[in-house]
Enzyme design. Structure first.
Site, PDB file in Angstrom:
ATOM      1  N   GLU A   1       4.552 -70.263  42.317  1.00 29.08           N
ATOM      2  CA  GLU A   1       5.974 -69.891  42.406  1.00 29.08           C
ATOM      3  C   GLU A   1       6.852 -71.065  41.973  1.00 29.08           C
ATOM      4  OE1 GLU A   1       5.629 -66.604  46.006  1.00 29.08           O
ATOM      5  OE2 GLU A   1       6.138 -68.646  46.519  1.00 29.08           O
TER       6      GLU A   1
ATOM      7  N   GLY B   1       6.013 -69.550  50.551  1.00 34.20           N
ATOM      8  CA  GLY B   1       4.556 -69.712  50.627  1.00 34.20           C
ATOM      9  C   GLY B   1       3.905 -68.873  51.704  1.00 34.20           C
ATOM     10  N   GLY B   2       4.723 -68.017  52.363  1.00 30.97           N
ATOM     11  CA  GLY B   2       4.144 -67.115  53.353  1.00 30.97           C
ATOM     12  C   GLY B   2       3.045 -66.251  52.744  1.00 30.97           C
TER      13      GLY B   2
ATOM     14  N   SER C   1       6.416 -59.019  49.665  1.00 30.53           N
ATOM     15  CA  SER C   1       6.786 -57.623  49.892  1.00 30.53           C
ATOM     16  C   SER C   1       8.172 -57.300  49.321  1.00 30.53           C
ATOM     17  CB  SER C   1       6.724 -57.293  51.379  1.00 30.53           C
ATOM     18  OG  SER C   1       7.529 -58.188  52.110  1.00 30.53           O
TER      19      SER C   1
ATOM     20  N   THR D   1       6.378 -63.347  44.253  1.00 32.33           N
ATOM     21  CA  THR D   1       5.296 -62.714  45.033  1.00 32.33           C
ATOM     22  C   THR D   1       5.819 -62.335  46.414  1.00 32.33           C
ATOM     23  OG1 THR D   1       3.684 -64.110  43.916  1.00 32.33           O
ATOM     24  CG2 THR D   1       2.982 -63.136  45.996  1.00 32.33           C
TER      25      THR D   1
ATOM     26  N   ASP E   1      10.851 -67.242  52.627  1.00 27.92           N
ATOM     27  CA  ASP E   1      10.602 -67.118  54.067  1.00 27.92           C
ATOM     28  C   ASP E   1      11.808 -67.605  54.851  1.00 27.92           C
ATOM     29  OD1 ASP E   1       7.843 -66.148  53.905  1.00 27.92           O
ATOM     30  OD2 ASP E   1       7.506 -68.076  52.930  1.00 27.92           O
TER      31      ASP E   1
HETATM   32  C1  5RP Z   1       4.981 -65.857  48.838  1.00 28.84           C
HETATM   33  C2  5RP Z   1       6.391 -66.164  49.155  1.00 28.84           C
HETATM   34  C3  5RP Z   1       7.297 -65.034  49.442  1.00 28.84           C
HETATM   35  O1  5RP Z   1       8.372 -65.068  48.569  1.00 28.84           O
HETATM   36  C4  5RP Z   1       7.779 -65.142  50.855  1.00 28.84           C
HETATM   37  O2  5RP Z   1       6.650 -65.254  51.720  1.00 28.84           O
HETATM   38  C5  5RP Z   1       8.618 -63.941  51.268  1.00 28.84           C
HETATM   39  O3  5RP Z   1       7.808 -62.813  51.304  1.00 28.84           O
HETATM   40  P1  5RP Z   1       8.333 -61.408  51.765  1.00 28.84           P
HETATM   41  O4  5RP Z   1       9.247 -60.907  50.708  1.00 28.84           O
HETATM   42  O5  5RP Z   1       7.069 -60.593  51.909  1.00 28.84           O
HETATM   43  O6  5RP Z   1       9.026 -61.586  53.095  1.00 28.84           O
HETATM   44  O7  5RP Z   1       6.829 -67.294  49.168  1.00 28.84           O
HETATM   45  O8  5RP Z   1       4.203 -67.020  48.686  1.00 28.84           O
END
Ligand code: 5RP
Length: 233
Positions: free
Chosen positions: A112, A104-105, A39, A37, A93
């Site tokens: 996950e 978990g961002g 971007s 999950t 993150d």
């Molecule tokens: C989501 C996550 C993402 O993998 C993490 O936050 C990185 O996200 P991004 O690719 O948007 O920087 O752990 O729960």
């Protein structure tokens, strides 16, 4: 004498697209793969759509990724319908030099970790800003049962952290699992395995966003001069 032009500086979005495409090399043909999950993963999903006929489908780590995969014509399987996945591809993150991560961002950490645990290999895709020496500068996400949030926040303050409940539109964010997220700043996580074990024992913690037991096997790190591959054994 010839002079070669310096590599153009890529935007964050371009770096994510670059590493999203690079992850296609880790997609086994004819299989169901685990999809994370965020971007960066969204860029991977876009790239995956181009080879969707070469895979059977995906197990997804969030409602958001499931919708995106289905919209692009990729079949999504329930995790209980599949025994083992060859690979799980997801962002982070923070990631350190041993493959330990904070995730978990995007509030999807529990699912996950479940899909990662189901997978033989975790391929982390990230841009170079995510590489750290020690985990903890990024606010650590912890999924909690709402009635335990205050006590868990007090426990983090005893460890020197400052915790707050994540909000969306002025009210606590509700995860795909119907729970809340507590974000903790001020931690320096030098022993990710011990820390994950400890926090996951606290009543009311659904899952902590330290991925030590489910660390990355490989990290594809996007830089303006290309994708660097780190392997963690
Ligand atoms: C989501 C996550 C993402 O993998 C993490 O936050 C990185 O996200 P991004 O690719 O948007 O920087 O752990 O729960």
């Amino acid at each position: 004498m010839t002079s070669s032009a310096p590599a153009p500086v890529l935007t964050q979005d371009e770096l994510k697209a670059l590493v999203g495409r690079a992850a296609l090399d880790y997609v086994p043909k004819g299989e169901i793969i685990g999809v994370g999950t965020g971007s960066t993963v969204n860029k991977f999903i876009e790239a995956l759509a181009g080879i969707k006929d070469q895979i059977r489908g995906a197990v997804s780590s969030s409602v958001a990724s499931t919708e995106r995969l289905r919209a692009l014509g990729i079949e999504v399987f329930d995790s209980n319908a599949v025994d083992e996945l060859a690979v799980y591809i997801d962002g982070a993150d923070e990631i350190d030099g041993r493959g330990y991560m904070i995730k978990g961002g995007g509030a999807a950490l529990t699912r996950e970790k479940i899909v990662a645990a189901q997978s033989k290999r975790f391929v982390c895709i990230a841009d170079a800003s995510k590489l750290v020496n020690t985990l903890g500068a990024f606010p650590l996400p912890v999924e909690v049962v709402p009635m335990a949030a205050r006590r868990i926040m007090r426990q983090f303050s005893r460890l020197g952290g400052l915790a707050q409940v994540r909000e969306k539109d002025g009210t606590p964010l509700v995860t795909d699992n119907g729970q809340h997220i507590v974000d903790v700043t001020g931690l320096r996580i030098t022993d990710p395995l011990g820390f994950e074990n400890e926090v996951n024992r606290w009543p009311g913690v659904v899952e902590v966003g330290v991925f030590a037991h489910q660390r990355a096997s490989v990290c594809l790190l996007a830089t303006s001069s290309g994708v660097r591959t780190m392997t963690f054994g």
